[in-house]
Design a protein around this motif. Structure first.
Motif, PDB file in Angstrom:
ATOM      1  N   PRO A 150       0.857  -1.388  -0.012  1.00  0.00           N
ATOM      2  CA  PRO A 150       0.022   0.000   0.075  1.00  0.00           C
ATOM      3  C   PRO A 150       0.304   1.701  -0.151  1.00  0.00           C
ATOM      4  N   ALA A 151       2.240   1.168   0.436  1.00  0.00           N
ATOM      5  CA  ALA A 151       3.272   2.219   0.561  1.00  0.00           C
ATOM      6  C   ALA A 151       3.971   2.786  -0.763  1.00  0.00           C
ATOM      7  N   ALA A 152       3.412   1.730  -1.650  1.00  0.00           N
ATOM      8  CA  ALA A 152       4.314   1.746  -2.844  1.00  0.00           C
ATOM      9  C   ALA A 152       3.581   2.560  -3.576  1.00  0.00           C
ATOM     10  N   PRO A 153       4.938   3.065  -4.274  1.00  0.00           N
ATOM     11  CA  PRO A 153       3.750   4.768  -5.457  1.00  0.00           C
ATOM     12  C   PRO A 153       3.335   3.487  -5.910  1.00  0.00           C
ATOM     13  N   GLN A 154       3.853   2.597  -7.293  1.00  0.00           N
ATOM     14  CA  GLN A 154       2.683   1.657  -7.631  1.00  0.00           C
ATOM     15  C   GLN A 154       1.613   1.281  -7.600  1.00  0.00           C
ATOM     16  N   THR A 155       1.373   1.135  -6.264  1.00  0.00           N
ATOM     17  CA  THR A 155       0.061   1.040  -6.284  1.00  0.00           C
ATOM     18  C   THR A 155      -0.934   1.930  -5.534  1.00  0.00           C
ATOM     19  N   ALA A 156      -0.351   3.182  -5.391  1.00  0.00           N
ATOM     20  CA  ALA A 156      -1.437   4.502  -5.308  1.00  0.00           C
ATOM     21  C   ALA A 156      -2.332   4.184  -5.890  1.00  0.00           C
ATOM     22  N   PRO A 157      -2.920   3.954  -7.322  1.00  0.00           N
ATOM     23  CA  PRO A 157      -3.956   3.927  -7.913  1.00  0.00           C
ATOM     24  C   PRO A 157      -5.252   2.516  -6.906  1.00  0.00           C
ATOM     25  N   ALA A 158      -4.326   1.903  -6.727  1.00  0.00           N
ATOM     26  CA  ALA A 158      -5.184   1.087  -5.692  1.00  0.00           C
ATOM     27  C   ALA A 158      -5.763   1.377  -4.350  1.00  0.00           C
ATOM     28  N   MET A 159      -4.854   2.618  -4.353  1.00  0.00           N
ATOM     29  CA  MET A 159      -4.812   2.365  -2.567  1.00  0.00           C
ATOM     30  C   MET A 159      -6.315   3.372  -2.248  1.00  0.00           C
ATOM     31  N   LEU A 160      -6.153   4.355  -3.730  1.00  0.00           N
ATOM     32  CA  LEU A 160      -7.175   5.006  -3.873  1.00  0.00           C
ATOM     33  C   LEU A 160      -8.642   4.792  -4.036  1.00  0.00           C
ATOM     34  N   ALA A 161      -8.397   3.607  -4.556  1.00  0.00           N
ATOM     35  CA  ALA A 161     -10.326   3.049  -5.076  1.00  0.00           C
ATOM     36  C   ALA A 161     -10.590   2.215  -3.922  1.00  0.00           C
TER      37      ALA A 161
ATOM     38  N   LEU B  24     -17.889  11.799   8.367  1.00  0.00           N
ATOM     39  CA  LEU B  24     -16.593  11.005   7.557  1.00  0.00           C
ATOM     40  C   LEU B  24     -15.938  11.928   7.570  1.00  0.00           C
ATOM     41  N   SER B  25     -14.798  12.456   7.268  1.00  0.00           N
ATOM     42  CA  SER B  25     -13.675  12.484   7.480  1.00  0.00           C
ATOM     43  C   SER B  25     -12.488  12.906   6.599  1.00  0.00           C
ATOM     44  N   PRO B  26     -11.111  13.491   6.179  1.00  0.00           N
ATOM     45  CA  PRO B  26     -10.324  13.226   5.589  1.00  0.00           C
ATOM     46  C   PRO B  26      -9.585  12.216   6.774  1.00  0.00           C
ATOM     47  N   GLU B  27      -9.582  12.351   8.254  1.00  0.00           N
ATOM     48  CA  GLU B  27      -8.404  11.945   9.250  1.00  0.00           C
ATOM     49  C   GLU B  27      -9.627  10.617   9.431  1.00  0.00           C
ATOM     50  N   GLN B  28     -10.761  10.531   9.439  1.00  0.00           N
ATOM     51  CA  GLN B  28     -11.269   9.024   9.394  1.00  0.00           C
ATOM     52  C   GLN B  28     -11.004   8.252   8.096  1.00  0.00           C
ATOM     53  N   LEU B  29     -10.748   9.059   6.937  1.00  0.00           N
ATOM     54  CA  LEU B  29     -10.911   7.836   5.847  1.00  0.00           C
ATOM     55  C   LEU B  29      -8.593   7.755   5.708  1.00  0.00           C
TER      56      LEU B  29
ATOM     57  N   HIS C 192      -4.799   3.097   7.487  1.00  0.00           N
ATOM     58  CA  HIS C 192      -4.009   3.519   8.485  1.00  0.00           C
ATOM     59  C   HIS C 192      -2.149   3.839   7.167  1.00  0.00           C
ATOM     60  N   VAL C 193      -2.926   4.631   6.321  1.00  0.00           N
ATOM     61  CA  VAL C 193      -2.331   5.938   6.236  1.00  0.00           C
ATOM     62  C   VAL C 193      -2.248   7.387   6.692  1.00  0.00           C
ATOM     63  N   SER C 194      -1.279   8.163   6.605  1.00  0.00           N
ATOM     64  CA  SER C 194      -1.148   9.548   6.933  1.00  0.00           C
ATOM     65  C   SER C 194      -1.740  10.530   6.196  1.00  0.00           C
TER      66      SER C 194
ATOM     67  N   ARG D 135      -1.523  13.122   5.948  1.00  0.00           N
ATOM     68  CA  ARG D 135      -0.909  13.753   4.379  1.00  0.00           C
ATOM     69  C   ARG D 135      -0.460  13.519   3.118  1.00  0.00           C
ATOM     70  N   TYR D 136      -0.283  11.556   3.375  1.00  0.00           N
ATOM     71  CA  TYR D 136      -0.818  11.164   1.967  1.00  0.00           C
ATOM     72  C   TYR D 136      -1.846  11.124   1.879  1.00  0.00           C
ATOM     73  N   LEU D 137      -2.929  11.099   2.152  1.00  0.00           N
ATOM     74  CA  LEU D 137      -4.196  11.060   1.983  1.00  0.00           C
ATOM     75  C   LEU D 137      -4.103  11.608   0.638  1.00  0.00           C
ATOM     76  N   HIS D 138      -3.815  13.364   1.283  1.00  0.00           N
ATOM     77  CA  HIS D 138      -4.123  14.892   0.210  1.00  0.00           C
ATOM     78  C   HIS D 138      -3.243  14.567  -1.176  1.00  0.00           C
ATOM     79  N   LYS D 139      -2.187  13.200  -0.633  1.00  0.00           N
ATOM     80  CA  LYS D 139      -1.655  13.582  -2.063  1.00  0.00           C
ATOM     81  C   LYS D 139      -2.685  12.674  -3.003  1.00  0.00           C
ATOM     82  N   LEU D 140      -2.917  11.492  -2.286  1.00  0.00           N
ATOM     83  CA  LEU D 140      -3.308  10.932  -3.540  1.00  0.00           C
ATOM     84  C   LEU D 140      -4.398  11.001  -4.069  1.00  0.00           C
ATOM     85  N   PHE D 141      -5.234  12.550  -3.152  1.00  0.00           N
ATOM     86  CA  PHE D 141      -6.790  12.833  -4.010  1.00  0.00           C
ATOM     87  C   PHE D 141      -5.766  14.105  -5.064  1.00  0.00           C
TER      88      PHE D 141
END
Length: 326
Positions: free
Chosen positions: A202-213, A228-233, A238-240, A242-248
């Motif tokens: 899940p932390a690998a850049p190449q799997t970001a689309p799957a994690m986002l999905a 429902l909030s970014p913190e809850q998501l 199990h991601v930060s 900051r990483y969540l916002h980066k995915l979006f």
């Protein structure tokens, strides 16, 4: 648009040939062998959402096979995920043979020979998509064919729930919403395959689309939760934050705006349906996580150019495009 192929009106003598054509037309060229003297009636009801065809199949005992000759005559390869509802199925491919029953699903790849035996009357839903739409390695896909995926095991349960809900509501979705939800289904299938093969990180850049999905699916299942909030998501996956916002960032939107867009789409869809002529606008808004009726009316008008009440009045029982402006 829904389509239905049925052999119910035919005589038993005519059903065999017609069913073979119906199966091959709905999916891929297959050989069909009946396991009963007089073939039972069969029905295939399909909806197309983007690249994914969702089909409910009900019929009597039979065996379907995919031969090397049929493969050689085809063009593009196809992937089929079959989720069993009634009866059991025996699937053989890539040197493995498995039996799966109600609630479970298995995957087959049209690019290699396979056989599927359904020894009793059955009912299943098939999710059929081009191999090219599924961005996974061939070796990972090979480990997942003819494998039983059980709905009570980790992320498979989440994917199963999503697919069941997608299938049950497919006929009511407008093309734009259906396409986006189908894309999420494809990403989730890729996630399950990578997880099964042991290549999911899940932390690998190449799997970001799957994690986002995966995150989007969780959000869709919890849209009615006003908290429902970014913190809850982030916590649930199990991601930060900051990483969540980066995915979006790749979606050219923020997490909060994405959630609001999905809520507005669901509200617009509900308000445009005849069944929602009685419930109030505020009750629809609350159902999809909007706490303040005033705030809901304001953001709805900003997205669609009309108030929620005007939207419902214009719908007149007919579906309207439920995609808000960016």
């Amino acid at each position: 648009m829904s389509t239905t192929l049925s052999t119910e009106s035919l005589s038993p003598a005519e059903r065999a040939e017609c069913w073979h054509e119906a199966v091959s037309h709905a999916f891929i060229p297959l050989q069909v062998g009946f396991l009963e003297e007089s073939p039972s009636a069969g029905v295939i009801s399909s909806d197309q959402l983007g690249a994914v065809q969702i089909s409910r199949v009900e019929a009597g005992p039979q065996v379907v096979t995919r031969t090397r000759r049929a493969i050689a005559a085809d063009g593009e390869g196809w992937i089929t995920l079959a989720m069993q509802h009634r009866g059991c199925a025996r699937l053989t491919q890539d040197g493995r043979e498995v039996v799966f029953g109600p609630g479970e699903f298995a995957i087959s790849d049209s690019g290699r020979p396979f056989a599927k035996e359904l020894p009793t009357a059955f009912d299943f839903t098939a999710f059929h998509l081009p191999r090219s739409a599924l961005h996974v390695r061939d070796e990972d896909l090979r480990t997942a064919t003819a494998t039983v995926f059980e709905p009570d095991s980790g992320s498979v349960g989440l994917v199963s729930t999503y697919l069941r809900k997608l299938a049950s509501g497919a006929a009511d979705l407008d093309p734009g919403t259906g396409r986006r939800l189908a894309d999420t289904a494809i990403d989730l299938l890729a996630l399950v395959i990578q997880e099964h093969s042991g290549t999911l990180n899940p932390a690998a850049p190449q799997t970001a689309p799957a994690m986002l999905a995966r995150i989007k699916d969780y959000a869709m299942c919890h849209l009615g939760d006003s908290s429902l909030s970014p913190e809850q998501l982030a916590t649930a996956h199990h991601v930060s934050v900051r990483y969540l916002h980066k995915l979006f960032q790749g979606e050219e939107t923020t997490v909060a705006r994405w959630i609001q867009r999905r809520r507005l789409e669901m509200c617009a869809h509900d308000l445009s349906r005849r069944a929602f002529a009685v419930p109030t606008v505020s009750s629809v808004a609350r159902r999809w996580g909007f706490v303040s009726p005033t705030h809901f009316s304001r953001v709805f008008r900003a997205a669609y150019g009309v108030t929620p009440r005007e939207w419902r009045a214009r719908a007149g029982g007919n579906e309207l495009p439920a995609t808000p402006a960016r």
